[in-house]
Design a protein around this motif. Structure first.
Motif, PDB file in Angstrom:
ATOM      1  N   SER A 113       0.854  -1.181   0.000  1.00 38.20           N
ATOM      2  CA  SER A 113       0.000   0.000   0.000  1.00 38.20           C
ATOM      3  C   SER A 113       0.891   1.232   0.000  1.00 38.20           C
ATOM      4  N   GLU A 114       0.271   2.379   0.276  1.00 36.59           N
ATOM      5  CA  GLU A 114       1.020   3.625   0.326  1.00 36.59           C
ATOM      6  C   GLU A 114       2.078   3.608   1.418  1.00 36.59           C
ATOM      7  N   ARG A 115       1.834   2.834   2.483  1.00 34.50           N
ATOM      8  CA  ARG A 115       2.761   2.819   3.613  1.00 34.50           C
ATOM      9  C   ARG A 115       3.394   1.458   3.842  1.00 34.50           C
ATOM     10  N   VAL A 116       3.229   0.537   2.927  1.00 33.60           N
ATOM     11  CA  VAL A 116       3.817  -0.798   3.070  1.00 33.60           C
ATOM     12  C   VAL A 116       4.420  -1.215   1.736  1.00 33.60           C
ATOM     13  N   LEU A 147      10.448   8.248   4.439  1.00 34.84           N
ATOM     14  CA  LEU A 147      10.859   9.309   5.346  1.00 34.84           C
ATOM     15  C   LEU A 147      10.357  10.671   4.874  1.00 34.84           C
ATOM     16  N   ASN A 148      10.326  10.870   3.566  1.00 39.83           N
ATOM     17  CA  ASN A 148       9.886  12.155   3.015  1.00 39.83           C
ATOM     18  C   ASN A 148       8.371  12.263   2.886  1.00 39.83           C
ATOM     19  N   ALA A 149       7.655  11.191   3.181  1.00 40.51           N
ATOM     20  CA  ALA A 149       6.193  11.210   3.106  1.00 40.51           C
ATOM     21  C   ALA A 149       5.613  11.047   4.506  1.00 40.51           C
ATOM     22  N   ASP A 150       4.632  10.195   4.646  1.00 40.50           N
ATOM     23  CA  ASP A 150       3.972  10.002   5.939  1.00 40.50           C
ATOM     24  C   ASP A 150       4.479   8.776   6.683  1.00 40.50           C
ATOM     25  N   GLY A 151       5.683   8.320   6.332  1.00 38.60           N
ATOM     26  CA  GLY A 151       6.247   7.150   6.978  1.00 38.60           C
ATOM     27  C   GLY A 151       5.740   5.874   6.336  1.00 38.60           C
ATOM     28  N   GLY A 152       6.321   4.752   6.759  1.00 37.10           N
ATOM     29  CA  GLY A 152       5.896   3.480   6.214  1.00 37.10           C
ATOM     30  C   GLY A 152       6.763   2.340   6.691  1.00 37.10           C
ATOM     31  N   CYS A 220      13.001  -9.165   7.496  1.00 38.63           N
ATOM     32  CA  CYS A 220      13.530  -7.929   8.080  1.00 38.63           C
ATOM     33  C   CYS A 220      12.490  -6.820   7.916  1.00 38.63           C
ATOM     34  N   ARG A 221      12.238  -6.122   8.998  1.00 39.17           N
ATOM     35  CA  ARG A 221      11.234  -5.049   8.998  1.00 39.17           C
ATOM     36  C   ARG A 221      11.907  -3.703   9.246  1.00 39.17           C
ATOM     37  N   LEU A 222      11.736  -2.764   8.306  1.00 41.51           N
ATOM     38  CA  LEU A 222      12.242  -1.407   8.450  1.00 41.51           C
ATOM     39  C   LEU A 222      11.059  -0.473   8.671  1.00 41.51           C
ATOM     40  N   THR A 223      11.032   0.169   9.821  1.00 46.22           N
ATOM     41  CA  THR A 223       9.968   1.119  10.135  1.00 46.22           C
ATOM     42  C   THR A 223      10.514   2.527   9.979  1.00 46.22           C
ATOM     43  N   CYS A 224       9.937   3.284   9.053  1.00 43.76           N
ATOM     44  CA  CYS A 224      10.409   4.636   8.744  1.00 43.76           C
ATOM     45  C   CYS A 224       9.368   5.648   9.198  1.00 43.76           C
ATOM     46  N   ARG A 225       9.741   6.496  10.123  1.00 46.02           N
ATOM     47  CA  ARG A 225       8.831   7.540  10.580  1.00 46.02           C
ATOM     48  C   ARG A 225       8.975   8.773   9.699  1.00 46.02           C
ATOM     49  N   PRO A 226       7.933   9.608   9.618  1.00 47.47           N
ATOM     50  CA  PRO A 226       8.042  10.846   8.824  1.00 47.47           C
ATOM     51  C   PRO A 226       9.187  11.713   9.324  1.00 47.47           C
ATOM     52  N   SER A 227      10.010  12.194   8.420  1.00 50.17           N
ATOM     53  CA  SER A 227      11.165  12.996   8.801  1.00 50.17           C
ATOM     54  C   SER A 227      10.763  14.455   9.015  1.00 50.17           C
ATOM     55  N   ASN A 249       1.244   3.502  -4.071  1.00 51.14           N
ATOM     56  CA  ASN A 249       2.031   2.337  -3.650  1.00 51.14           C
ATOM     57  C   ASN A 249       3.328   2.221  -4.443  1.00 51.14           C
ATOM     58  N   SER A 250       3.821   3.356  -4.950  1.00 49.08           N
ATOM     59  CA  SER A 250       5.069   3.359  -5.710  1.00 49.08           C
ATOM     60  C   SER A 250       6.018   4.412  -5.160  1.00 49.08           C
TER      61      SER A 250
END
Length: 289
Positions: A113-116, A147-152, A220-227, A249-250
């Protein structure tokens, strides 16, 4: 003492800029005192500062009717109510806006999705079976976009359909094929490509996912918060930095003009920075004439 109804309209209108300026200053002081505890925008802090200042003045007038408007006690009381208001707002917002953390299994079931995002590997090209630096760049670009969007969340070791493949192919390229060494390599990659601060904000975790029967695969899971600031990708030495964002989703790279507009809208300068920038621009213009 004159009541509010005795004050002429022009007097109230003339006082409004002063009230806004004081509220902006108190809001800025309150946000500085609460840094790291409550993250609020300038507009929100100004509104809360106006309410806090009004309440502080009412309490001051009730306790000491003869108190002066600019006395230290009045200012400190107004600032105290402003800080308390921002702290209360931040606590309530953090409580209600705290996102529910989904498990890896739930993410796999929901799909991309947009965040996955799912990636089969981070080092090996499955078509050739060889280590490929382009795979590494894909991982860095995806993290940069989140990082540049709403995280994911980026899951490595999963194909496009959500089937867990594991990290065996990537681990085989390491001298020490374990997840600790894999995390060290991954953090080095992100630090080199995105910078130390951006890489530090990415959370790296590993999860065991059932693949059928008693078998499990390591994902492996990478969690990116909004920067809080723009994150630029550095593809290599001597290359220009790139700005990547999440679009649906791209993952998409922005052109120079698109990147400039995106940064201005997503991370606008505060009032003080804007005034300072305009002043410096005016000085440079006058020096060039």
């Amino acid at each position: 003492m004159r009541s509010l109804v005795d004050v002429p309209v022009w007097g109230v209108a003339a006082a409004l800029p002063v009230v806004l300026l004081v509220a902006w200053a108190l809001g800025g002081i309150a946000r500085w005192l609460l840094r790291g505890r409550a993250r609020l925008g300038v507009a929100t802090s100004v509104v809360i500062a106006i309410l806090g200042t009004s309440l502080g003045l009412l309490v001051t007038g009730w306790v000491s009717p003869s108190a002066q408007l600019w006395s230290p006690a009045t200012v400190l009381l107004a600032l105290g109510f402003t800080v308390a208001g921002i702290a209360l707002y931040g606590a309530v917002a953090a409580h209600f806006q705290h996102p529910q953390r989904e498990s890896v299994a739930e993410l796999l079931a929901a799909g991309e999705s947009e965040r996955v995002e799912f990636k089969s590997t981070a080092r090996v090209n499955l078509r050739t079976g060889q280590k490929d630096e382009r795979m590494e760049q894909v991982i860095a670009k995806t993290a940069c976009a989140f990082l540049n969007a709403d995280g994911g969340t980026l899951l490595i070791g999963v194909d496009d359909l959500g089937t867990p493949l594991g990290l065996d192919a990537d681990l085989a390229t390491l001298k020490t094929p374990d997840v600790d060494r894999y995390e060290l390599w991954l953090r080095d990659l992100l630090t080199t490509a995105l910078g130390q601060n951006a890489a530090a904000s990415v959370v790296v975790e590993f999860a065991q996912v059932p693949t059928g029967g008693d078998a499990e695969a390591t994902v492996c899971r990478l969690t990116c918060r909004p920067s809080p600031r723009p994150v630029y990708l550095r593809p290599g030495k001597g290359t220009a930095p790139e700005l990547w964002v999440r679009a649906g989703n791209s993952t998409r790279q922005l052109t120079v003009d698109e990147a400039t507009e995106y940064v201005m809208h997503r991370w606008p300068l505060n009032l003080g920075s804007t005034v300072a920038a305009q002043f410096r621009a005016a000085v440079r213009f006058s020096e060039q004439r």
